[in-house]
Scaffold this active site. Sequence first.
Site, PDB file in Angstrom:
ATOM      1  N   HIS A 103       0.956  -1.180  -0.188  1.00 49.73           N
ATOM      2  CA  HIS A 103       0.095   0.123  -0.056  1.00 49.73           C
ATOM      3  C   HIS A 103       0.929   1.371   0.094  1.00 49.73           C
ATOM      4  O   HIS A 103       2.058   1.134   0.574  1.00 49.73           O
ATOM      5  CB  HIS A 103      -1.072   0.082   1.256  1.00 49.73           C
ATOM      6  CG  HIS A 103      -0.322  -0.050   2.589  1.00 49.73           C
ATOM      7  ND1 HIS A 103       0.227   1.002   3.094  1.00 49.73           N
ATOM      8  CD2 HIS A 103      -0.193  -1.108   3.355  1.00 49.73           C
ATOM      9  CE1 HIS A 103       0.699   0.870   4.469  1.00 49.73           C
ATOM     10  NE2 HIS A 103       0.539  -0.490   4.251  1.00 49.73           N
ATOM     11  N   ASP A 151      -0.212   4.205   1.153  1.00 55.91           N
ATOM     12  CA  ASP A 151      -0.515   5.313   2.078  1.00 55.91           C
ATOM     13  C   ASP A 151       0.045   4.990   3.544  1.00 55.91           C
ATOM     14  O   ASP A 151       0.481   4.018   3.748  1.00 55.91           O
ATOM     15  CB  ASP A 151      -2.081   5.260   2.358  1.00 55.91           C
ATOM     16  CG  ASP A 151      -2.797   3.901   2.729  1.00 55.91           C
ATOM     17  OD1 ASP A 151      -2.296   2.841   2.166  1.00 55.91           O
ATOM     18  OD2 ASP A 151      -3.388   4.042   3.639  1.00 55.91           O
ATOM     19  N   ASP A 187       6.296   0.817   7.260  1.00 49.31           N
ATOM     20  CA  ASP A 187       4.817   0.484   6.770  1.00 49.31           C
ATOM     21  C   ASP A 187       4.420   1.713   5.922  1.00 49.31           C
ATOM     22  O   ASP A 187       3.740   2.435   6.367  1.00 49.31           O
ATOM     23  CB  ASP A 187       4.208   0.704   8.113  1.00 49.31           C
ATOM     24  CG  ASP A 187       2.596   0.331   8.048  1.00 49.31           C
ATOM     25  OD1 ASP A 187       2.262  -0.442   7.119  1.00 49.31           O
ATOM     26  OD2 ASP A 187       1.879   0.466   8.946  1.00 49.31           O
ATOM     27  N   GLU A 197      -5.319   1.533   2.538  1.00 50.54           N
ATOM     28  CA  GLU A 197      -4.964   0.577   3.454  1.00 50.54           C
ATOM     29  C   GLU A 197      -5.091   0.951   4.968  1.00 50.54           C
ATOM     30  O   GLU A 197      -5.948   0.152   5.604  1.00 50.54           O
ATOM     31  CB  GLU A 197      -3.627  -0.424   3.230  1.00 50.54           C
ATOM     32  CG  GLU A 197      -3.271  -1.641   3.981  1.00 50.54           C
ATOM     33  CD  GLU A 197      -3.128  -1.669   5.258  1.00 50.54           C
ATOM     34  OE1 GLU A 197      -3.104  -2.633   6.089  1.00 50.54           O
ATOM     35  OE2 GLU A 197      -2.746  -0.271   5.658  1.00 50.54           O
ATOM     36  N   GLU A 198      -4.760   2.219   5.093  1.00 47.47           N
ATOM     37  CA  GLU A 198      -4.572   2.395   6.685  1.00 47.47           C
ATOM     38  C   GLU A 198      -6.042   2.798   7.061  1.00 47.47           C
ATOM     39  O   GLU A 198      -6.266   2.984   8.311  1.00 47.47           O
ATOM     40  CB  GLU A 198      -3.674   3.504   7.005  1.00 47.47           C
ATOM     41  CG  GLU A 198      -2.203   2.877   6.633  1.00 47.47           C
ATOM     42  CD  GLU A 198      -1.606   2.257   7.574  1.00 47.47           C
ATOM     43  OE1 GLU A 198      -2.413   1.682   8.329  1.00 47.47           O
ATOM     44  OE2 GLU A 198      -0.426   2.048   7.562  1.00 47.47           O
ATOM     45  N   GLU A 200       4.455  -6.321   3.760  1.00 47.68           N
ATOM     46  CA  GLU A 200       3.961  -5.604   4.940  1.00 47.68           C
ATOM     47  C   GLU A 200       5.253  -5.768   6.116  1.00 47.68           C
ATOM     48  O   GLU A 200       6.088  -6.890   5.656  1.00 47.68           O
ATOM     49  CB  GLU A 200       2.937  -5.992   5.761  1.00 47.68           C
ATOM     50  CG  GLU A 200       1.414  -5.510   5.166  1.00 47.68           C
ATOM     51  CD  GLU A 200       1.051  -4.164   5.631  1.00 47.68           C
ATOM     52  OE1 GLU A 200       1.854  -3.434   6.237  1.00 47.68           O
ATOM     53  OE2 GLU A 200       0.028  -3.510   5.206  1.00 47.68           O
ATOM     54  N   HIS A 229       3.085   2.905  12.813  1.00 46.29           N
ATOM     55  CA  HIS A 229       2.117   3.597  13.367  1.00 46.29           C
ATOM     56  C   HIS A 229       2.951   4.558  14.505  1.00 46.29           C
ATOM     57  O   HIS A 229       2.273   4.968  15.341  1.00 46.29           O
ATOM     58  CB  HIS A 229       0.885   3.105  13.814  1.00 46.29           C
ATOM     59  CG  HIS A 229       0.115   2.594  12.688  1.00 46.29           C
ATOM     60  ND1 HIS A 229      -1.184   1.852  12.994  1.00 46.29           N
ATOM     61  CD2 HIS A 229       0.487   2.280  11.235  1.00 46.29           C
ATOM     62  CE1 HIS A 229      -1.457   1.443  11.702  1.00 46.29           C
ATOM     63  NE2 HIS A 229      -0.702   1.656  10.960  1.00 46.29           N
TER      64      HIS A 229
END
Length: 383
Positions: A80, A82, A112, A144-145, A169, A355
Amino acid sequence: MKNKLPPFIEIYRALIATPSISATEEALDQSNADLITLLADWFKDLGFNVEVQPVPGTRNKFNMLASIGQGAGGLLLAGHTDTVPFDDGRWTRDPFTLTEHDGKLYGLGTADMKGFFAFILDALRDVDVTKLKKPLYILATADEETSMAGARYFAETTALRPDCAIIGEPTSLQPVRAHKGHISNAIRIQGQSGHSSDPARGVNAIELMHDAIGHILQLRDNLKERYHYEAFTVPYPTLNLGHIHGGDASNRICACCELHMDIRPLPGMTLNELNGLLNDALAPVSERWPGRLTVDELHPPIPGYECPPNHQLVEVVEKLLGAKTEVVNYCTEAPFIQTLCPTLVLGPGSINQAHQPDEYLETRFIKPTRELITQVIHHFCWH
């Protein structure tokens, strides 16, 4: 042309410098168009055919599919584009400036998972794509997030059926073949307000919710007893009551009460099955108080995911890495890509960095990740 491709660290730097935050709040949400353009240009330089797909229902978000080679099957490498928003007060570095220090690459998306695309592009320098016997696909998705809208839409609309897929990932290069899903709901009770001095003149939504919670907790116990998957550290579906709010004054009969809850189902449990179990659990409350209880999704549901443990992809990757596949509790886009072909989750960096402020990827992952990508391309696209 490969000689037009920037050095690995410059690719990485450009990806991190291109903001692509996904957020449910419109003020924080950003388009990934610039990042998609960046990736598309690089893959075109390598001779790939590139398709850019607008994702409906998003704020100017796009998927990108780069492909090269002919025929059926082949390999899909996916990730992903984003990132999550960042807390400026907790970062000690510029999130959009790639910084190398003490064996770590710092920046928002380093682990990530924007960095995965830098690894793919760098590995392709040593691959003669003109000699592929099966196609190679690179998928870059949106959102995705938040909603996983990009992967959902791609899986729903593509005719692509590769032999297998790897989603990059951050797994510390430990292959993941299964994870739980995630379903979140709002349970709302509509009562009838009135003065607390005369309870009979109202319907107290908190009291009805108390009844509903009893049935939900019984469902939680039933899930734990009926479903089991030994490989997970928590080997049963979990149900959590996460947030509740009701009423506005101590002397007023509560007119409305809302509970937010989630369920993390095991692989193999269908979303329809879970919805049925929840509705059945709440049926006594609905029957006793018609029209006062509703159940709504808080977020689009994510099913559990599992790649068959005896699939060739699992065997090949385990042999290349010298490590057995694992199962994890967090969610990825794998359930949607798995509808196209057997899928593993496998990439550089630690999920513990996802995150987090001052997100980083350790440089020790650079060489083995590059080698792994080259090896899987050779195995699934040259043989």
